[in-house]
Design a protein around this motif. Structure first.
Motif: not given
Length: 600
Positions: A161, A179-185, A188, A201, A206
Motif C-alpha cells: 500500500v 489517491d482514494k484507492e490506496s486510502s481505502d485499502k 481495510s 478517513q 486522502y
C-alpha cells in the motif's frame, strides 16, 4: 448452669496454647543476618558449604545458617560482623548471587519447625526508605502510538500500500495518501491488524487519522502501571533488598518501601532512573553541519554520542528494550573497554537479524534513554547480517556504569516514565525508638486497665485482665500466622484494641451486678449477665467492624494496616471477652454453691 462441656473447654484451651506458641517468636527479638539469593544459580547445600568455608577463612563467626528453596540466610551476633560478612560473601560468590542485609528472628529452632514466625516489621519500625512514585500515563499512550506507527509502516509496506507520509500528531497518527484507492485499502488492512485503533478517513484529502479506542487506552494505562511495578520489583531484587513492599496506590501511583536499606542514595538512583534501550538508524543522507545550524530534517533528531559529538538519528525506532532477555556487564574483546552484553528474545533476534540484513553498510545507533534524555551509546557500521540475538553496547563507559546499565536493562524497561514525588527516610535508631515507645504504650495501657479492673471488680476484674491478656496473645498470634507487616499505626491499633476489648468485660460485669441487685442468686446472675450482655457486645463490635472494613477498603498504606489490626482485634476480643472469661468464671464458680460474688 455455669459449666462448659469438656469439648468446648478443650477447644478454648487449644486455641490459647496455639496463640501463645505463635505469639512467642515476637518476644525473642531479631538478629542481624545476610540473605543470599539468585535468579540463575542454585541455592543448595553446596552453596551452604561455600559460604561456611568463606566465613571461616575470614574469621567471621555466624550463629545460624538456614536454607530454603529461594535463599540462604546466615545469622550473626552483631551488625559489624554482618556488614563484613556481606562484603566477603559478595566478593567470594560473584555476580551470580545477590547478598542482602536482613534481620532474622532469634526464636529457637523448635518454634521455627512449627512454622511459628514473628511479624514483619514495617519501615517506621525497622528503618529504611519510602518512595511514592507517579507514572506518566500520557507518556504511556504516546509510546504505544509510536510503536503502532512503526508497525503500521511495516504492515502497509508488506501489503504493498503506497502512502505519501505517516507521522504522530499528539496522541493520534496521521497517514497521507496520493489517491482514494490506496486510502481505502489502508483502512481495510489497518482495521484487520489493529483492532484497538479507531480510524477516521478524510475523503477529500486522502488522509487517515488513527486514535486509540477508550477501552484500549484504559488497557494500556493499566498495563503500564503493572509493568512498572514488575520492573521496580526486579530492580529491588537486583539491589538485594529483603522483604520490600511494592504496591499500587490509586490509578497512577506506586508505593515502594525498602525496610533495612542503608544505602538510600543508591536505592533512589536505581529506582528513579528510567533506562530503556532503543535501536534506531543513523541518518547519513543529510548533512550534519546543516542540521546543527538548523533546521533539523523532518523525521530526524539531533543527539549526542557519549564522547560529546553530535549525531543525526532517525526518530523511527526499529527495536526496543522490551525484547531483552538478559544483560550482563563485561568487556569489549577488541578494545578491552567496559561493555554491556545483551541477549535478545526470539522476536528481538528475528527483528535484529532483519534490520542488519536490510542495512548493511549503514550506521545503527544504540540509544540509552533515561528520564526523557536520549544518549547515543554507540553507533557502529553494520558490516554484515547479525544473527543469534547477541548485542554488545560499549563506548566511553566505566565499569560501574556498565554494571548499573546492565542491572536496569536486565530488570526490564519501564512501560512509562516515573517520577519520585515523595521520599521519606527512617533511620534504624528511630525505628528502634518507635518500637520501644509502641511497646511501652501498650504495656502501660495494659497495666493501667488491669489496676482499674481489679480494684473496681475484684475477682471478676482479675478474670477480665486474664481474658484481656489472652486477647493480646491471640491478636499477635493471628498477625504472625498471616505474616502481616507491623507498622507504627498497627501498634496503635493493638493499643486501641486493648481499650476497646475491656468494654465487653465491663458490660458483662455490670450486667451481673444488675442481676444481683434484682435479687437473683449468684449462679443465675452469672448466667443472665453473660447471656444478656452478649447481644450488646455483638452490636457494638459489628458497628466498629464495619468502620474497620471501610478503612481497609478505602484507605491505603498505614491506614490499611491500622484497619487490619483493628478488625482482627475485634474478632479476638469477642472470643476472649465472652468465651475465655466465661470458661474461667465457670471453673471458679460453676461446680460449687456460691453465697456471694466478689464483683465489687
Amino acid at each position: 448452669m455455669n459449666r462448659y462441656p469438656l469439648w468446648k473447654n478443650g477447644i478454648i484451651a487449644l486455641m490459647l496454647i496455639v496463640g501463645f506458641l505463635y505469639a512467642l517468636p515476637n518476644f525473642f527479638g531479631e538478629a542481624p543476618a545476610v540473605q543470599i539469593s539468585s535468579s540463575s544459580a542454585k541455592i543448595d547445600t553446596a552453596l551452604m558449604s561455600r559460604v561456611e568455608d568463606g566465613l571461616k577463612s575470614a574469621n567471621l563467626a555466624q550463629s545460624g545458617m538456614f536454607l530454603d528453596p529461594a535463599s540462604l540466610k546466615v545469622r550473626f551476633n552483631d551488625t559489624d560482623t554482618q556488614l563484613k560478612a556481606k562484603d566477603v560473601l559478595q566478593t567470594q560468590l560473584g555476580q551470580d548471587y545477590v547478598v542482602a542485609l536482613n534481620l532474622l528472628s532469634r526464636s529457637p529452632a523448635w518454634l521455627r519447625s512449627l512454622g511459628a514466625l514473628p511479624m514483619y516489621l514495617g519501615l517506621d519500625l525497622r528503618g529504611g526508605v519510602h518512595f511514592l512514585m507517579q507514572v506518566d500515563m500520557n507518556a504511556a499512550i504516546t509510546m504505544a502510538m509510536d510503536r503502532n506507527l512503526g508497525e503500521i509502516r511495516a504492515e502497509l509496506r508488506d501489503a504493498d500500500v503506497h502512502y505519501s507520509g505517516i507521522s504522530r500528531q499528539g496522541e493520534a497518527l496521521e497517514i497521507r495518501f496520493g489517491d482514494k484507492e490506496s486510502s481505502d485499502k489502508a483502512v481495510s488492512e489497518i482495521s484487520k491488524k489493529f483492532p484497538d485503533l479507531a480510524l477516521t478517513q478524510s475523503g477529500t484529502e486522502y488522509r487517515i487519522s488513527a486514535q486509540l479506542k477508550p477501552q484500549a487506552r484504559s488497557k494500556i494505562q493499566e498495563f503500564a502501571i503493572q509493568q512498572n511495578i514488575t520492573t521496580l520489583r526486579n530492580r529491588v531484587n537486583e539491589l538485594g533488598v529483603a522483604e520490600p513492599i511494592i504496591q499500587q496506590q490509586g490509578s497512577d501511583r506506586v508505593v515502594v518501601e525498602l525496610p533495612g536499606v542503608q544505602d538510600t542514595a543508591k536505592a533512589k538512583d536505581i529506582l528513579g532512573r528510567t533506562a530503556t534501550l532503543e535501536i534506531r538508524m543513523v541518518d547519513d543522507e543529510h548533512d550534519l553541519a546543516q542540521a546543527i545550524a538548523g533546521p533539523i530534517p523532518f523525521g530526524d533528531e539531533l543527539l549526542k554520542e557519549r564522547g560529546g559529538l553530535p549525531i543525526l538519528v532517525k526518530k523511527s525506532v526499529v527495536l526496543t528494550g522490551e525484547h531483552i532477555n538478559d544483560a550482563q556487564p563485561g568487556f569489549d574483546n577488541r578494545t578491552s573497554e567496559a561493555a554491556v552484553h545483551i541477549d535478545l528474545d526470539s522476536t528481538g533476534s528475528r527483528m535484529f537479524k532483519q534490520i542488519t540484513a536490510d542495512n548493511v553498510g549503514k550506521r545503527m545507533a544504540i540509544l540509552l534513554i533515561e528520564k526523557n534524555h536520549a544518549e547515543v551509546v554507540t553507533a557502529p557500521v553494520i558490516r554484515e547480517e547479525i544473527g543469534g540475538g547477541h548485542v554488545q553496547i560499549s563506548g566511553h563507559m566505566t565499569t560501574g556504569e556498565a554494571h548499573d546499565v546492565a542491572l536496569l536493562l536486565r530488570a526490564g524497561a519501564l512501560a512509562a516514565p516515573m517520577e519520585i514525588i515523595e521520599e521519606r527516610t527512617v533511620g534504624p535508631s528511630l525505628g528502634a525508638d518507635n518500637i520501644a515507645k509502641g511497646f511501652d504504650s501498650t504495656l502501660f495501657g495494659f497495666i493501667a486497665i488491669s489496676i482499674f479492673m481489679v480494684i473496681y471488680y475484684l475477682v471478676f476484674g482479675f478474670v477480665s485482665v486474664v481474658a484481656l491478656g489472652a486477647n493480646l496473645f491471640l491478636l499477635v498470634a493471628v498477625l504472625s500466622m498471616l505474616q502481616a507487616t507491623l507498622t507504627l499505626p498497627g501498634m496503635a491499633g493493638i493499643a486501641l484494641t486493648l481499650g476497646m476489648a475491656i468494654d465487653a468485660n465491663v458490660l458483662i460485669n455490670e450486667r451481673i451486678r444488675d442481676e444481683l441487685r434484682n435479687g437473683n442468686t449468684p449462679q443465675a446472675a452469672i448466667n443472665a449477665g453473660y447471656e444478656r450482655a452478649f447481644g450488646t457486645i455483638i452490636d457494638s463490635n459489628i458497628t466498629t467492624l464495619i468502620a474497620g472494613i471501610a478503612l481497609f477498603i478505602f484507605g491505603s498504606g498505614p491506614v490499611k494496616g491500622f484497619a487490619v489490626v483493628l478488625c482482627l482485634g475485634i474478632l479476638t476480643s469477642m472470643f476472649s471477652a465472652v468465651l475465655v472469661s466465661r470458661a474461667i468464671v465457670n471453673f471458679a464458680y460453676g461446680r460449687r454453691r456460691v453465697g456471694k460474688l466478689l464483683i465489687g
